[in-house]
Design an enzyme around this catalytic site. Structure first.
Site: not given
Ligand code: NAD
Length: 498
Positions: A281, A383
């Protein structure tokens, strides 16, 4: 093939919902395990176990709570190789990068060893006649954390370390793509002396998340993931009366001023843009050279560097980066690159056809470098979360500053310059949460706080640092007067300090 269930009441338990999901090795595309997806009953059991254990843990003095983390830090170091291998096998990042993921979480555990000091409160003697007033911070109760795939060690520790050190019990819902390390961390916490029920891991998907967001016994929710889900989690948690801190996606710019050391800037862009295959991120995904000459020289330096990136499975200890996490992620990244080409950006280095011999079914994407990207293009707005760096050329400093200022996201940003005035002006005016001056990925250390602005963050308290202590505790303010200070008779007017 291995099976991952849940970690409830101090031990690993098999999933009973009948629902599960495959865990892939991103380097080979093979299914290597199966993770259970929790039912409402399993989630309720975890919350009940946490709720029952929490009061005794909150009443354990803070030095003893700190000692669990002292032991845990030592155990993380002792088990570093095993944890890193486990992490890389499911995530795909290189072993050295996996160690970085673990160590940045370990540092938050080191920070919370100071919990006796961090939780000290405020006291005013003689706030009124014979009146003393004090504020104390008490644990919220049961908290929950929902974490993304890209840092399966660091981000769970960002959350559970301060939450538990403050006296809360915790439910972790890790990413279903790489659940092994979070499960192992929970086991190690128990071995380090944490009482059963204080740290539970519930694996699952949306239905487990929704269960946490609506559960009446959960007081606080910490989320890290993509922006649409962060926004949803924040809104739903708030509607259900919970405090929430939710961190989302990013598009981080690096501005390169004409006076910058271009070799340094190019090296920084390589690590920040392509390390971990761009799945950070805080990755830099947009480079903004100021002036045509800076831009031309930068492209000239970057092109051979991107072309010679060493891409390999995590078992290749010389690899600069590994595959991306899933087949879907790969397809999404490739389609965004296609869109960039269609929109007229110049694809200077094209990694779309990259294939690694012996790993033809792995989710590899070669490093890509775009020049002449403009703010209207999808590759600029979205992104990408892959090994793709876009160069947007700016005529002058103000035009460069305007780009991150107007972007939807506001996680991290960097400026490369030798000019102190420009750097100071930039750090002061930019509307982004984490700023680097000649530092490409300005991730704050554990004793400062981590968090973006705009669509990168919802809620007002950040991860780690003193913000995390505030997030995982509630303030209680006590006003006390001893009987000798009480005048007889009822008082009907609002007491003031007149
Ligand atoms: P994601 O949003 O797909 O998943 C994150 C979490 O949410 C997982 O545990 C997943 O099971 C859950 N989730 C997924 N879909 C959901 C839904 N519809 N309803 C409820 N929960 C749900 O993210 P990812 O692909 O695992 O991670 C990548 C993303 O995370 C990127 O956008 C990245 O920028 C972001 N990120 C942000 C930071 C920060 O500190 N800002 C840090 C790391 C990653």
């Amino acid at each position: 093939m291995y099976q991952i269930g849940h970690f409830i009441g101090g031990k690993a338990v098999a999933g009973t919902s009948g629902r599960s999901q495959s865990i892939y090795n991103p380097a080979t595309g093979e299914v290597q395990g199966e993770v259970a997806l929790a039912s409402a009953e399993e989630l309720n059991a975890a919350v009940a176990s946490a709720k029952a254990a929490q009061p005794k843990w909150a009443a354990t003095n803070p030095q003893r709570r700190a000692r669990v983390f002292m032991k845990f830090v030592q155990m993380l170091n002792d088990n570093m190789d095993e944890l890193a291998e486990m992490l890389s096998r499911e995530h795909g990042k290189t072993i050295e990068d996996a160690k970085g993921d673990i160590v940045r979480g370990l540092e938050v555990c080191e920070f919370v060893i100071g919990i006796p000091h961090l939780m000290k409160s405020e006291f005013t003697e003689g706030a009124g006649p014979n009146i003393d007033m004090y504020s104390i911070r008490q644990a919220v109760g049961v908290g929950a954390g929902i974490t993304p795939f890209n840092f399966p060690a660091m981000i769970p520790m960002w959350m559970f370390a301060p939450a538990i050190a403050c006296g809360n019990a915790f439910i972790l819902k890790p990413s279903e793509r790489d659940p092994s390390v979070p499960m192992r961390l929970a086991e190690l916490m128990i071995e380090a002396g944490l009482p059963e029920g204080i740290l539970n891991v519930v694996n699952g998907d949306k239905s487990a998340v929704d269960g946490l967001l609506t559960h009446p016994d959960i007081g606080a929710i910490s989320f890290v993931g993509s922006t649409p889900i962060a926004r949803y989690v924040y809104g739903t948690a708030a509607m259900n009366g919970k405090r929430a801190q939710c961190f989302g996606g990013a598009k981080n710019h690096m501005i390169i001023m004409p006076d910058a050391d271009l070799d340094q800037a190019a090296n920084a862009l390589m690590g920040a843009g392509y390390g971990s295959a761009g799945e950070r991120c805080m990755a830099i995904s947009v480079a903004v050279p100021v002036g045509e000459e800076t831009a031309n020289r930068l492209i000239e330096k970057l092109t051979p560097m991107v072309e010679s990136l060493r891409i390999g499975p995590y078992t290749d200890d010389k690899a600069d980066m590994g595959p991306v996490v899933t087949k879907e992620a790969r397809e999404r990244i490739l389609s965004l690159i296609d869109k960039g080409v269609e929109a007229g950006a110049k694809l200077v280095v094209d990694g779309r056809d990259f294939k690694l011999q012996g790993y033809e079914n792995g989710y590899f994407v070669g490093g890509c470098l775009f020049d002449n990207v403009t703010p209207e293009m999808d590759i600029y707005k979205t992104e990408i979360f892959g090994p793709v760096l876009s160069v947007v050329r700016a005529k002058n400093y103000e035009e460069a500053l305007d780009l991150p200022m107007k972007h939807e996201y506001g996680n991290g940003v960097a400026i490369y310059t030798r000019d102190g005035d420009a750097a100071r002006d930039f750090a002061s005016r930019i509307n982004i949460g984490m700023v680097g001056v000649n530092v490409p990925i300005p991730v704050p250390l554990a004793y400062h706080s981590f968090g973006g602005w705009k669509a990168s963050s919802f809620g007002d308290l950040n991860q780690h640092g003193t913000d995390s202590i505030k997030f995982w505790t509630r303030t209680k303010t006590v006003t006390s007067r001893w009987p000798s200070g009480i005048k007889d008779g009822a008082e009907f007017v609002m007491p003031t300090m007149k």
